[in-house]
Motif scaffolding. Sequence first.
Motif, PDB file in Angstrom:
ATOM      1  N   MET A  76      -0.826  -2.508  -2.267  1.00 35.63           N
ATOM      2  CA  MET A  76      -1.572  -1.112  -2.573  1.00 35.63           C
ATOM      3  C   MET A  76      -2.861  -1.625  -2.634  1.00 35.63           C
ATOM      4  N   SER A  77      -3.827  -0.680  -1.867  1.00 32.78           N
ATOM      5  CA  SER A  77      -5.196  -0.929  -1.884  1.00 32.78           C
ATOM      6  C   SER A  77      -5.953  -0.313  -3.189  1.00 32.78           C
ATOM      7  N   LYS A  78      -6.903  -1.167  -3.466  1.00 31.48           N
ATOM      8  CA  LYS A  78      -7.708  -0.731  -4.873  1.00 31.48           C
ATOM      9  C   LYS A  78      -9.000   0.185  -4.389  1.00 31.48           C
ATOM     10  N   GLY A  79      -9.335   0.888  -5.111  1.00 31.41           N
ATOM     11  CA  GLY A  79     -10.579   1.884  -4.670  1.00 31.41           C
ATOM     12  C   GLY A  79      -9.671   3.224  -4.431  1.00 31.41           C
ATOM     13  N   ARG A  80      -9.479   3.555  -3.140  1.00 28.60           N
ATOM     14  CA  ARG A  80      -8.908   4.703  -2.871  1.00 28.60           C
ATOM     15  C   ARG A  80      -7.204   4.393  -2.752  1.00 28.60           C
ATOM     16  N   THR A  81      -6.549   4.440  -4.003  1.00 29.41           N
ATOM     17  CA  THR A  81      -5.504   3.691  -4.166  1.00 29.41           C
ATOM     18  C   THR A  81      -4.173   4.489  -3.317  1.00 29.41           C
ATOM     19  N   LYS A  82      -3.439   3.528  -2.609  1.00 25.00           N
ATOM     20  CA  LYS A  82      -2.306   4.106  -2.078  1.00 25.00           C
ATOM     21  C   LYS A  82      -1.309   2.979  -1.629  1.00 25.00           C
ATOM     22  N   SER A  83       0.043   3.147  -1.623  1.00 28.73           N
ATOM     23  CA  SER A  83       0.923   2.514  -1.199  1.00 28.73           C
ATOM     24  C   SER A  83       1.009   2.114   0.229  1.00 28.73           C
ATOM     25  N   VAL A  84       1.238   0.957   0.735  1.00 30.26           N
ATOM     26  CA  VAL A  84       1.326   0.832   2.182  1.00 30.26           C
ATOM     27  C   VAL A  84       2.489  -0.210   2.501  1.00 30.26           C
ATOM     28  N   THR A  85       2.906  -0.196   3.612  1.00 37.16           N
ATOM     29  CA  THR A  85       3.861  -1.136   3.991  1.00 37.16           C
ATOM     30  C   THR A  85       3.366  -2.269   4.932  1.00 37.16           C
ATOM     31  N   PHE A  86       3.705  -3.478   4.586  1.00 39.56           N
ATOM     32  CA  PHE A  86       3.371  -4.516   5.582  1.00 39.56           C
ATOM     33  C   PHE A  86       4.171  -4.809   6.464  1.00 39.56           C
ATOM     34  N   PRO A  87       3.728  -5.617   7.750  1.00 41.15           N
ATOM     35  CA  PRO A  87       2.356  -5.495   7.945  1.00 41.15           C
ATOM     36  C   PRO A  87       1.708  -4.262   8.103  1.00 41.15           C
ATOM     37  N   TYR A  88       0.344  -4.302   7.976  1.00 40.92           N
ATOM     38  CA  TYR A  88      -0.496  -3.051   7.870  1.00 40.92           C
ATOM     39  C   TYR A  88      -1.466  -3.651   8.582  1.00 40.92           C
ATOM     40  N   VAL A  89      -1.981  -2.666   9.561  1.00 45.06           N
ATOM     41  CA  VAL A  89      -3.227  -2.727  10.506  1.00 45.06           C
ATOM     42  C   VAL A  89      -4.053  -1.409  10.176  1.00 45.06           C
ATOM     43  N   TRP A  90      -5.356  -1.666   9.790  1.00 39.22           N
ATOM     44  CA  TRP A  90      -6.193  -0.594   9.435  1.00 39.22           C
ATOM     45  C   TRP A  90      -6.405   0.688  10.407  1.00 39.22           C
ATOM     46  N   GLU A  91      -6.717   1.734  10.132  1.00 33.50           N
ATOM     47  CA  GLU A  91      -6.990   2.741  11.154  1.00 33.50           C
ATOM     48  C   GLU A  91      -8.112   2.513  11.721  1.00 33.50           C
TER      49      GLU A  91
END
Length: 349
Positions: free
Chosen positions: A1-16
Amino acid sequence: MSKGRTKSVTFPYVWEADESQGLRTYYLTVSTNYAKPLGIELPDMYTSFRLFVNNKLLAQSGRVSESEINAAPEWKPQTVALPLEKELNLKLEISNHHHAKGGVKNPIIIGDWDFLKSKQVNADIATWLLITVLIVMGLGINVYFWWSDMPASALYFSFLCLVWATRVGFSELYIIPSFFGDITWTWVIHIEYLSLFLAIALGLKFMQSIYPLDSQNTIIWVFVAVIAAFVASVSILKPVYFTSWLNLYLSVAALSLVYMIYIVARAVAFARYGATYSVFAVLAGLGAFSYNLMAYQGLFDFNPFMYNISYLINFVLLAFAMFYQRSKRADYRNAPDVLTFDDYNKVEK
């Protein structure tokens, strides 16, 4: 989960693509009753990271920072032991300011510490074995043929072995930068890309040199010209720019491999001496390249041991094919497939 603009993500995770630069933090809580020690397998990430477990720094690669000035990229895959506790609070910080991609493309694995450590040791052994064999073959063939009127095929194969040994050390596990520690990430990524380009060009020239009747010189030089343009772009531009063209580089590499398969297919069709070894060599190389490409696309987990063993088989079989082409039987087995007027007169006499 990324802090700041919080959201759940599934790893592996490549940024937009439009958010590939910056710093992001991820949190995960793991509850376990596993009695044996656990470990965590951390792949290379774009392009630096820090892992905290229960508020203690457990692993680090490069220097994480929100600003490009303070950040230091590094690719250092590693496997580390986790503390033997029932609850593990993981905090992973990833920052990227130097690559076209951000995040992590390979999975982060938590498992039995003994198993993960053994897996890492086996991968390291396979990597060092491949590097050693390639260097010995490259230098040995160079020395041997230097004193026996070295043909072009031996020269190309010798340099191909040495270039690929360099690429193995500066890609995937990044075993040479990890071992020496003083090589900057900028040098690492330049060597990784340039060694790929040089290997493609040398591979094409090598196949042309052992099967000259089955390859088109024009097509070979078109590939070489495109590769030369890639070399120039990587040499001039910053990594954040030239890494964005990776799919183009891989497409050209795939096309060149297809053309090498065509050359070998013709060699087999016209019964060139030793062509069978080239068939199995190309199949091994094709399998390793396809495996690496599909793993890069996230279709399955990358296994360095299988990857390196495949390339080891590939180079050994190519060496056999080259030595067969140096034999005396190759002179009459590799006759042109088109009967010339001179050939006809020789038969008549």
